[in-house]
Design an enzyme around this catalytic site. Structure first.
Site: not given
Length: 275
Positions: A45, A113, A115, A182
């Protein structure tokens, strides 16, 4: 006490909630760490809130390593998790392990992390087998934003909900120590949380998840390009900062800053000898 993957597991077993916030620099990491937050996520982000990109796609390994190392220097107790950026793990299992290793060695992260669900489980297993803790990420996965066609709530149909549950179980079986959920319906997140023995960390997934994560600029009102529904603004620090910047600007232009209090002195005797 230092937060670790073991303390995360113990928190799940005891029913204790876990807190997580993003950070991208040393000073912010220090403040978050001193507040008692369990984990700091060095999120990709940073592409949005630090680098000004419209998405996270352009974030590089060098970006993540640079910011992760800064955060790690400021975090004494929080578990530092670093995002693996777009195309750093999708290309092959080999690339995934090498890049995860760089985030640990050069970025000084405690975990990484990534995805995705079943399609990235070979990468998760290989990274874990290499001794690197992995946090999964399901639901709205921002690196796949072009495939989703925008920032939208995920897993609202029966087929999509079943896939989310299957992916969550697969990620756990591959060795992930936690998984971020999310932008998924709260009741579905609750079901996933009950099905897994590893902690779920929600962001737009209701309050039944084992923990929560937010981008700190969102929750402090420092980033206003867009504000997701799931964001609660705990303070409006952005407005405080703008007032301070404006006051500084006004005082500089008026000649009132710096004043005597902020000056250094020199003896008049010394000055006289200069002429």
């Amino acid at each position: 006490m230092k937060n670790t993957v073991l303390t995360f597991k113990q928190a799940k077993e005891k029913g204790e909630k876990l807190s997580m916030l993003t950070a991208y620099d040393y000073s912010t990491a220090r403040l978050i760490d001193e507040s008692g937050v369990n984990s700091i996520l060095v999120g990709d982000s940073l592409g949005n809130v630090i680098l000004g990109y419209e998405d996270t796609i352009s974030v590089t390994m060098e970006d993540m390593i640079h910011h992760s190392a800064a955060v790690a220097r400021g975090a004494q107790n929080a578990l530092v998790i670093c995002d693996m950026p777009f195309m750093s793990y999708q290309t092959s299992v080999y690339d995934a392990v090498v890049n995860a290793g760089r985030l640990m060695k050069e970025g000084r992260a405690n975990a990484v992390k990534l995805e995705g669900g079943k399609e990235v489980c070979p990468q998760i297993k290989a990274i874990v087998d290499a001794g690197i803790p992995v946090c999964g990420h399901l639901g709205l996965t921002p690196q796949s934003i072009n495939a989703f066609g925008g920032f939208k709530v995920q897993a609202k149909t029966e087929a999509a909900a079943k896939k989310l549950i299957a992916d969550a179980k697969a990620v756990e079986a591959a060795g992930a120590f936690a998984v971020v959920l999310e932008c998924v319906p709260a009741k579905l997140a609750e079901l996933v949380t009950k099905e897994l023995s590893i902690p779920t960390i929600g962001i737009g997934a209701g309050n039944v998840c084992d923990g929560q994560v937010l981008v700190y600029q969102d929750m402090l009102g420092m980033f206003t390009d867009f504000t997701p529904k799931f964001v609660k603004r705990f303070e409006n620090i952005g407005e405080v900062m703008k007032r301070a910047f404006s006051a500084y600007d006004e005082e500089v232009k008026a000649g009132t800053f710096p004043d005597k209090e902020h000056e250094y002195t020199i003896s008049d005797d010394v000055l006289e000898k200069l002429y």
